[in-house]
Design a protein around this motif. Sequence first.
Motif, PDB file in Angstrom:
ATOM      1  N   GLU A   1      -3.983  13.178  10.023  1.00  0.00           N
ATOM      2  CA  GLU A   1      -4.581  14.407   9.510  1.00  0.00           C
ATOM      3  C   GLU A   1      -5.724  14.108   8.554  1.00  0.00           C
ATOM      4  OE1 GLU A   1      -1.170  17.133   9.051  1.00  0.00           O
ATOM      5  OE2 GLU A   1      -2.460  18.136   7.604  1.00  0.00           O
ATOM      6  N   ARG A   2      -5.547  13.110   7.691  1.00  0.00           N
ATOM      7  CA  ARG A   2      -6.573  12.807   6.695  1.00  0.00           C
ATOM      8  C   ARG A   2      -7.677  11.928   7.246  1.00  0.00           C
ATOM      9  NH1 ARG A   2      -3.325  12.014   1.100  1.00  0.00           N
ATOM     10  NH2 ARG A   2      -2.366  14.053   1.095  1.00  0.00           N
ATOM     11  N   GLY A   3      -7.508  11.433   8.482  1.00  0.00           N
ATOM     12  CA  GLY A   3      -8.557  10.608   9.086  1.00  0.00           C
ATOM     13  C   GLY A   3      -8.435   9.138   8.747  1.00  0.00           C
ATOM     14  N   THR A   4      -7.467   8.781   7.891  1.00  0.00           N
ATOM     15  CA  THR A   4      -7.341   7.378   7.491  1.00  0.00           C
ATOM     16  C   THR A   4      -6.829   6.512   8.633  1.00  0.00           C
ATOM     17  OG1 THR A   4      -5.152   7.868   6.603  1.00  0.00           O
ATOM     18  CG2 THR A   4      -6.967   7.876   5.059  1.00  0.00           C
TER      19      THR A   4
ATOM     20  N   TYR B   1      -8.172   5.655   1.682  1.00  0.00           N
ATOM     21  CA  TYR B   1      -7.048   6.279   0.988  1.00  0.00           C
ATOM     22  C   TYR B   1      -7.492   6.825  -0.361  1.00  0.00           C
ATOM     23  CZ  TYR B   1      -4.588   4.073   4.734  1.00  0.00           C
ATOM     24  OH  TYR B   1      -4.183   3.709   5.987  1.00  0.00           O
TER      25      TYR B   1
ATOM     26  N   ARG C   1     -10.375  -5.124  23.095  1.00  0.00           N
ATOM     27  CA  ARG C   1     -10.593  -4.431  21.834  1.00  0.00           C
ATOM     28  C   ARG C   1     -10.264  -5.306  20.624  1.00  0.00           C
ATOM     29  NH1 ARG C   1      -7.678  -0.803  18.397  1.00  0.00           N
ATOM     30  NH2 ARG C   1      -9.245   0.425  17.308  1.00  0.00           N
TER      31      ARG C   1
ATOM     32  N   GLU D   1      -7.890   6.473  11.632  1.00  0.00           N
ATOM     33  CA  GLU D   1      -9.031   5.971  12.385  1.00  0.00           C
ATOM     34  C   GLU D   1      -9.551   4.668  11.774  1.00  0.00           C
ATOM     35  OE1 GLU D   1     -11.784   9.080  13.147  1.00  0.00           O
ATOM     36  OE2 GLU D   1     -13.323   7.740  13.909  1.00  0.00           O
ATOM     37  N   GLN D   2      -9.649   4.643  10.453  1.00  0.00           N
ATOM     38  CA  GLN D   2     -10.116   3.429   9.789  1.00  0.00           C
ATOM     39  C   GLN D   2      -9.077   2.311   9.912  1.00  0.00           C
ATOM     40  OE1 GLN D   2     -13.285   3.545   7.972  1.00  0.00           O
ATOM     41  NE2 GLN D   2     -13.043   1.382   8.386  1.00  0.00           N
ATOM     42  N   LEU D   3      -7.824   2.718   9.752  1.00  0.00           N
ATOM     43  CA  LEU D   3      -6.727   1.751   9.801  1.00  0.00           C
ATOM     44  C   LEU D   3      -6.717   0.994  11.130  1.00  0.00           C
ATOM     45  CD1 LEU D   3      -4.222   0.796   8.191  1.00  0.00           C
ATOM     46  CD2 LEU D   3      -2.908   2.521   9.426  1.00  0.00           C
ATOM     47  N   ILE D   4      -6.859   1.733  12.228  1.00  0.00           N
ATOM     48  CA  ILE D   4      -6.741   1.072  13.527  1.00  0.00           C
ATOM     49  C   ILE D   4      -8.045   0.406  13.958  1.00  0.00           C
ATOM     50  CG2 ILE D   4      -4.861   2.547  14.307  1.00  0.00           C
ATOM     51  CD1 ILE D   4      -6.841   4.087  15.981  1.00  0.00           C
TER      52      ILE D   4
ATOM     53  N   VAL E   1      -7.488   7.595  18.692  1.00  0.00           N
ATOM     54  CA  VAL E   1      -7.635   8.954  18.188  1.00  0.00           C
ATOM     55  C   VAL E   1      -8.012   9.831  19.366  1.00  0.00           C
ATOM     56  CG1 VAL E   1      -8.255   8.415  15.825  1.00  0.00           C
ATOM     57  CG2 VAL E   1     -10.019   8.467  17.542  1.00  0.00           C
TER      58      VAL E   1
ATOM     59  N   SER F   1     -12.647   8.162   5.349  1.00  0.00           N
ATOM     60  CA  SER F   1     -11.331   7.895   5.905  1.00  0.00           C
ATOM     61  C   SER F   1     -10.647   6.726   5.219  1.00  0.00           C
ATOM     62  CB  SER F   1     -11.437   7.661   7.408  1.00  0.00           C
ATOM     63  OG  SER F   1     -12.398   6.687   7.652  1.00  0.00           O
TER      64      SER F   1
ATOM     65  N   LYS G   1       0.279  12.136   8.495  1.00  0.00           N
ATOM     66  CA  LYS G   1      -0.572  12.347   7.330  1.00  0.00           C
ATOM     67  C   LYS G   1      -1.842  11.496   7.467  1.00  0.00           C
ATOM     68  CE  LYS G   1      -0.105  11.320   2.516  1.00  0.00           C
ATOM     69  NZ  LYS G   1       0.927  10.984   1.539  1.00  0.00           N
ATOM     70  N   GLU G   2      -1.669  10.275   7.936  1.00  0.00           N
ATOM     71  CA  GLU G   2      -2.833   9.408   8.129  1.00  0.00           C
ATOM     72  C   GLU G   2      -3.762   9.966   9.204  1.00  0.00           C
ATOM     73  OE1 GLU G   2      -3.227   5.639   7.415  1.00  0.00           O
ATOM     74  OE2 GLU G   2      -1.353   5.202   6.389  1.00  0.00           O
TER      75      GLU G   2
ATOM     76  N   LYS H   1       0.836  -1.208   0.000  1.00  0.00           N
ATOM     77  CA  LYS H   1       0.000   0.000   0.000  1.00  0.00           C
ATOM     78  C   LYS H   1       0.870   1.257   0.000  1.00  0.00           C
ATOM     79  CE  LYS H   1      -1.659   2.986   3.213  1.00  0.00           C
ATOM     80  NZ  LYS H   1      -1.135   3.370   4.487  1.00  0.00           N
TER      81      LYS H   1
ATOM     82  N   PHE I   1      -7.670  -3.467   3.003  1.00  0.00           N
ATOM     83  CA  PHE I   1      -8.336  -3.769   4.276  1.00  0.00           C
ATOM     84  C   PHE I   1      -8.675  -5.255   4.382  1.00  0.00           C
ATOM     85  CE2 PHE I   1      -8.685   0.818   4.411  1.00  0.00           C
ATOM     86  CZ  PHE I   1      -8.402   1.053   5.742  1.00  0.00           C
TER      87      PHE I   1
ATOM     88  N   ASP J   1      -5.722   8.136  -2.587  1.00  0.00           N
ATOM     89  CA  ASP J   1      -4.789   7.862  -3.679  1.00  0.00           C
ATOM     90  C   ASP J   1      -4.701   6.367  -3.996  1.00  0.00           C
ATOM     91  OD1 ASP J   1      -3.690   7.540  -1.215  1.00  0.00           O
ATOM     92  OD2 ASP J   1      -1.821   8.584  -1.634  1.00  0.00           O
TER      93      ASP J   1
ATOM     94  N   ARG K   1     -15.977  11.041   8.884  1.00  0.00           N
ATOM     95  CA  ARG K   1     -15.320  11.651   7.744  1.00  0.00           C
ATOM     96  C   ARG K   1     -14.858  10.516   6.831  1.00  0.00           C
ATOM     97  NH1 ARG K   1     -10.000  14.484   9.549  1.00  0.00           N
ATOM     98  NH2 ARG K   1      -9.014  14.551   7.517  1.00  0.00           N
TER      99      ARG K   1
ATOM    100  N   GLN L   1       1.228   4.202  -2.912  1.00  0.00           N
ATOM    101  CA  GLN L   1       0.986   5.616  -2.599  1.00  0.00           C
ATOM    102  C   GLN L   1       2.193   6.482  -2.963  1.00  0.00           C
ATOM    103  OE1 GLN L   1      -0.457   5.064   1.543  1.00  0.00           O
ATOM    104  NE2 GLN L   1      -2.193   6.260   0.851  1.00  0.00           N
TER     105      GLN L   1
ATOM    106  N   TYR M   1     -16.665  -0.716  10.743  1.00  0.00           N
ATOM    107  CA  TYR M   1     -16.722   0.666  11.226  1.00  0.00           C
ATOM    108  C   TYR M   1     -16.656   1.643  10.062  1.00  0.00           C
ATOM    109  CZ  TYR M   1     -15.152   4.887  13.723  1.00  0.00           C
ATOM    110  OH  TYR M   1     -15.019   6.146  14.224  1.00  0.00           O
TER     111      TYR M   1
ATOM    112  N   LEU N   1     -11.420   3.479  20.386  1.00  0.00           N
ATOM    113  CA  LEU N   1     -10.576   4.472  19.729  1.00  0.00           C
ATOM    114  C   LEU N   1     -10.236   5.590  20.691  1.00  0.00           C
ATOM    115  CD1 LEU N   1     -12.441   4.707  16.305  1.00  0.00           C
ATOM    116  CD2 LEU N   1     -10.129   3.856  16.657  1.00  0.00           C
TER     117      LEU N   1
END
Lengths: 365, 314
Positions: free
Chosen positions: A198-201, B89, B72, A203-206, A364, B87, A195-196, A9, B101, B91, B85, A13, B81, B53
């Motif tokens: 800041e962009r909110g990614t 990638y 967790r 949150e999804q990642l974890i 977060v 969230s 960057k992750e 990934k 994922f 790019d 926003r 990027q 989830y 979180l």
Amino acid sequence: MRLMAVVIKELIQLKRDPRSLVMIAMIPLIVMLLFGVGYGGGMGKISVAVVNLDKESLSWTVLDSIMKTPSVYVKAYANSIEEGRELVKNGIVSAAVVIPEGFTTELMRGASTQVLVIVDESITTISSTIRNAMLAVTYKFQQELVRSVQGSSVELIYSSVYGPKVTNLEAFTPLVIGIVLQLVPTSLISIAICKEKERGTFEQLIMSPISRFDIIFGKLLAFFIATIADMLITLMVAVWIFDVSMRGPLIDAMIISTLFLLGSLGLGMLISVLSKNQLQANQAAIFIFIPALLFSGALMPIEMLSPSARILANLTPMYYFVSAFRDIMIKGFGLWQITWQMFALLVYMALMMVSAPLVLRLRVD
Amino acid sequence: MEYAIEISGLTKKFGNFVAVDNLDLRVKVGEIFGFLGPNGAGKTTTIRMMCGLMRQTKGSIKIYGYSIPEERNELIKITGYMAQRFSLYEDLSVYENMEFFGKLYGLNGKNLENRILELLEFLDLKDVRRRLAGRLSGGMKQRLALGVALIHRPKLLVLDEPTAGVDPPIRRAFWEYLRGLNKEGTTILVTTHYMDEAENCDRIGLMNRGRLIAEGTPKELKRRVFGGDIVEVVLHGYVQEGTLEGVANLKELAYRDGDTVLRVVLKDASRELPALLRRIDGMGLKIISAEPINVTLEEVFIELVTGRIEKVAL
């Protein structure tokens, strides 16, 4: 295999981010080439003014040997000490050499005499170059004078170790490679985590079953693969384009560079974990670079620093890298001769690699 | 297991600010539970604490029996989830996002590929699978985010304002997906500040200023707030207010085009309306029309937060 998922990934990027590509490929090239142009050509000359108040035979001999000195050239002549001083003060020349009235007569009589050198001290490299040049001029002049009256004299003979001659370009190559290998990887990876965030990614990642080690080492591995290019570019430019002689084994130089590169990546990752946003991370990466440069031992040998500064230098990874690289490149050492620097760089790398995942929190806030 | 989510005494403080205040909540397995409330009510904070979180200041959270934040890792395996926003990638392409994922959830090879194709089909994203996520429309982004949340077939789906900023027709379509998933047995917790959407939920909780101010099915909530169903009855001619005393629980009385419009509160309209009409008829008044009024949750909410709450025993 989560780690590999992160690596793939990240590489995708990176490939799609023009800013990173420019940073990886262009910055090392540009820095190396600028450095080559700046330090590679012949030496410049420092301008002096001559005030010849004697105008007799021996004064012309002195003037002649000044003109033959490679590091200085006579830019102006003046008729009085004051005039010479004014020329230095106004920055027209860097020094004024004053040969006093009766210079020849005194010497002929067998008496001592003086030559006054008025030096602009504002740039120490220039003033010390002038001092050295004038010492050489006087030394040569005295040798000839003594020979002409059949007196005895002492002559200096130099014999070099690791010589015969180390060019300016070669002397600074380890530092420039060190600069590229710290600045580029550190600032590149310093935004990796924030960057992750800041962009909110993040949150999804974890919210997926990923561990902090997968995140950190996946990213580190990806950036390592990408910045290996920097190591290769800098070494190749140095060896093939600048034609610096690599006296030790190239593979050893690569190993040392790789160690340092990994340390830089680890440092950048730590910055990224600790920073709140990308701007902060970038600034931290650059700020940390300043002491690294100052205490690298390349601008000023650390033997010449004050004891407290020497302690700082001993804590600066860049110092170990520059000294290890110089030993391999100029002295022709192999890895077994630089075990101390190797050890220091290994410790640095290990510390950086371990601390980032320890600091990272999967939350977060 | 009866409850998918059991929360008690949940509190979160940011300095002096109490974002979530002693919240109790239970969501049954197989339910669609809607979390309603204005921005800043504490919905997102609650959800983030539920997902581990964010650390709670106080209180206990159990998701399918797992204590959060301690367990967790177990929660993550069974939960999909979708953050407030977008969230994912931007790019990476649609496919690459799902693939990434999927791999994190341990899927690979043919399994992963089949699951992605299945989801692309279900969410109607097949044609844009190669498009970068950043170039998708709002509705597509939302579907992609749902797809990523579903990649590991979660038992519980947690969606934080999934429809914020999306056009109404797309919102409606999105709810179709949710209902479909729910039919297959997925428990869904969804937050929204669109009151109309909440009608789709089995049960809702109204949140305001960190507190849960009401909870129940949409119907129950409306009944509780207004004391029952509201029925509008139109009578011929001018009827004075006192005339109907004792006949009906009158909420409003107005006159329109020379007729009288009554708004009457009944505990259960479907059972009591005929009797009411018979009583009015017995008084010799002429009934033109009678129909139950569809009260929106918005009205319920306004009723609740504007302090008229004291009138109703909740």
